[in-house]
Design an enzyme around this catalytic site. Structure first.
Site, short mmCIF file in Angstrom:
data_model
loop_
_atom_site.label_atom_id
_atom_site.label_comp_id
_atom_site.label_asym_id
_atom_site.label_seq_id
_atom_site.Cartn_x
_atom_site.Cartn_y
_atom_site.Cartn_z
N TRP A 125 53.37 18.20 34.56
CA TRP A 125 54.38 19.27 34.43
C TRP A 125 55.12 19.45 35.76
O TRP A 125 54.49 19.42 36.81
CB TRP A 125 53.70 20.59 34.04
N TYR A 176 57.62 18.25 28.65
CA TYR A 176 57.75 18.02 30.09
C TYR A 176 58.93 17.08 30.37
O TYR A 176 58.95 15.94 29.90
CB TYR A 176 56.46 17.45 30.69
N GLN A 187 43.58 24.86 26.31
CA GLN A 187 44.14 24.62 27.66
C GLN A 187 44.72 25.93 28.18
O GLN A 187 45.87 26.26 27.92
CB GLN A 187 45.20 23.52 27.61
N GLN A 207 49.08 15.16 48.71
CA GLN A 207 48.51 16.36 48.07
C GLN A 207 47.38 15.97 47.12
O GLN A 207 46.31 16.60 47.09
CB GLN A 207 49.58 17.11 47.27
P1 NDP Z 1 48.88 23.72 40.51
O1 NDP Z 1 48.74 25.16 40.31
O2 NDP Z 1 47.77 23.02 41.21
O3 NDP Z 1 50.26 23.46 41.28
C1 NDP Z 1 50.60 22.16 41.68
C2 NDP Z 1 51.72 22.21 42.71
O4 NDP Z 1 51.29 22.88 43.90
C3 NDP Z 1 52.11 20.82 43.15
O5 NDP Z 1 53.02 20.20 42.27
C4 NDP Z 1 52.69 21.08 44.53
O6 NDP Z 1 53.98 21.64 44.38
C5 NDP Z 1 51.73 22.15 45.05
N1 NDP Z 1 50.53 21.56 45.67
C6 NDP Z 1 49.48 20.97 45.05
N2 NDP Z 1 48.57 20.56 45.93
C7 NDP Z 1 49.04 20.89 47.15
C8 NDP Z 1 48.52 20.74 48.45
N3 NDP Z 1 47.33 20.17 48.65
N4 NDP Z 1 49.27 21.20 49.49
C9 NDP Z 1 50.46 21.78 49.29
N5 NDP Z 1 51.01 21.96 48.07
C10 NDP Z 1 50.30 21.52 47.00
O7 NDP Z 1 49.02 22.94 39.14
P2 NDP Z 1 50.26 22.85 38.08
O8 NDP Z 1 50.92 24.16 37.91
O9 NDP Z 1 51.09 21.69 38.47
O10 NDP Z 1 49.46 22.53 36.76
C11 NDP Z 1 48.65 21.34 36.67
C12 NDP Z 1 48.84 20.72 35.31
O11 NDP Z 1 48.41 21.63 34.29
C13 NDP Z 1 50.29 20.38 34.92
O12 NDP Z 1 50.73 19.20 35.48
C14 NDP Z 1 50.17 20.29 33.42
O13 NDP Z 1 49.63 19.03 33.05
C15 NDP Z 1 49.16 21.40 33.10
N6 NDP Z 1 49.87 22.65 32.70
C16 NDP Z 1 49.73 23.08 31.42
C17 NDP Z 1 50.35 24.20 30.96
C18 NDP Z 1 50.18 24.64 29.54
O14 NDP Z 1 50.88 25.55 29.09
N7 NDP Z 1 49.28 24.04 28.80
C19 NDP Z 1 51.22 25.01 31.85
C20 NDP Z 1 51.29 24.49 33.19
C21 NDP Z 1 50.62 23.37 33.59
P3 NDP Z 1 55.17 21.46 45.47
O15 NDP Z 1 54.81 20.34 46.40
O16 NDP Z 1 56.38 21.17 44.64
O17 NDP Z 1 55.26 22.79 46.13
#
Ligand code: NDP
Length: 338
Positions: free
Chosen positions: A30, A63, A195, A307
């Site tokens: 996502w 997505y 989920q 990351q």
């Molecule tokens: P997180 O809350 O872990 O956020 C991830 C984001 O945080 C990254 O894309 C990056 O963004 C930042 N980040 C991650 N690790 C680091 C780090 N070590 N240092 C600095 N910045 C970091 O998870 P997501 O919100 O991406 O959700 C994970 C997955 O869950 C999604 O990919 C999807 O598959 C699923 N999902 C499902 C949903 C549903 O409704 N079922 C809704 C949302 C997600 P950046 O670098 O851009 O700042």
């Protein structure tokens, strides 16, 4: 509850009461795939996750309007892993936005009706270049379609061999139980997993609302946004950094939460605990999610390989989380947890 099993340093947990085992950390797409990460980056991050023992990759039709599935499908073809060894998901509800034309999407957006679901699976299979998906989710509940219709459609997709297990995402406990009971009554494939969002600032549903479902129906969890979209990395303590999710125009709805002063203050205090464990605050927050045995897999998000590398290493921090540390972590964040 299933026991953890280990291979290399990765831990595998059963997806609820099912026989399927998923890696404790998995990789999601996502926001990132297509918008922030191109085809070669997707392949690189999937390979990196795989090398660390990740066997589950999460996707959804919505997505990047289908582009995320296309990129994952391309990477899977190139990586040529044995189909027995990886688990792929997709999710259905919002449907695809029409590209260009103004054709009506009356029956294929914001719905879980049979007509939409029976064709949505075919679109996902084509984009992912797979014969079947392992997990399919109803991405949100649809109050306008009888739950019987949705349960039958999910059952039929599985009977057609196009998916193996089905579940829900962000359904209430009552909605999940109602679907499970329809399936039980008619001897259909039952929902196996949910989920939900789950992280230090969002705990209520996983810990309280679903509490009965784990034992009663054997619900497994593939949890999302373990870092609250980045808030739990500490990157928003000084404001919104360039190039972060918070700076993306189409993610502006997250800004209020990402800039919440009290939460950022709590993150700064968590950094001190992280320091004492010789890890980053992101790793601490990920290890905390993983330490809940109800969580089958924590879906990681990453916009860059570095990351992902950092986040996967949170597995080592899990071993260091003793009850006193967990109490301290929860003491700092409990008042914000909804
Ligand atoms: P997180 O809350 O872990 O956020 C991830 C984001 O945080 C990254 O894309 C990056 O963004 C930042 N980040 C991650 N690790 C680091 C780090 N070590 N240092 C600095 N910045 C970091 O998870 P997501 O919100 O991406 O959700 C994970 C997955 O869950 C999604 O990919 C999807 O598959 C699923 N999902 C499902 C949903 C549903 O409704 N079922 C809704 C949302 C997600 P950046 O670098 O851009 O700042």
């Amino acid at each position: 509850m299933s026991a953890d099993s280990k291979s290399n340093s990765m831990i595998y947990r059963h997806l609820g009461r099912s026989g399927l085992q998923v890696s404790l950390f998995s990789l999601g797409s996502w926001v990132t795939f297509h918008n922030q990460v191109d085809a070669s980056g997707v392949r690189e991050m999937m390979a990196m996750a795989w090398d660390a023992g990740v066997n589950f990759f999460d996707n959804a039709e919505v997505y990047a309007n289908g582009e995320s599935e296309l990129l994952m499908g391309k990477a899977l073809k190139e990586l040529a892993w044995n189909r027995l060894d990886f688990v792929i998901s997709s999710k259905f509800f919002w449907g695809l936005k029409p590209v260009g034309g103004k054709q009506s999407r009356t029956n294929s957006q914001n719905t879980l009706n049979r007509k939409y679901l029976m064709q949505a699976i075919d679109g996902s299979l084509q984009r992912l270049k797979l014969d079947y998906l392992d997990l399919i989710f109803c991405h949100r509940a649809d109050p306008h379609t009888p739950v019987e219709e949705t349960v039958w459609a999910m059952h039929n997709i599985i009977e057609q061999g196009k998916a193996l297990y089905w579940g829900t995402s962000e359904w209430s406990a009552d909605e999940i139980r109602a679907a499970w009971e329809v399936a039980e009554r008619h001897h259909l494939h039952k929902p196996v997993m949910e989920q939900p969002q789950y992280h230090l600032f969002h705990r209520q549903r996983v810990e309280k609302e679903y509490a009965r479902l784990y034992k009663d129906i054997g619900l497994g969890l593939t949890t999302w946004s373990p870092l609250a979209s980045g808030l739990l990395t500490g990157k928003y303590i000084e404001g919104i950094p360039d190039g972060s999710r918070g700076a993306m125009q189409n993610m502006s709805f997250l800004q209020e939460e990402l800039l919440d002063q009290q939460k950022n203050h709590a993150v700064a205090q968590l950094q001190e605990i992280a320091h004492s464990l010789d890890c980053s605050v992101a790793q601490l927050a990920l290890a905390w999610v993983a330490h809940n045995p109800r969580v089958s897999t924590v879906i990681l998000g990453a916009s860059r390989p570095e990351q992902l590398q950092e986040n996967l290493a949170a597995l080592d921090v899990l071993k260091k989380l003793n009850p006193e540390t967990v109490d301290k972590i929860e003491g700092l964040t409990a008042k914000f947890a909804d």
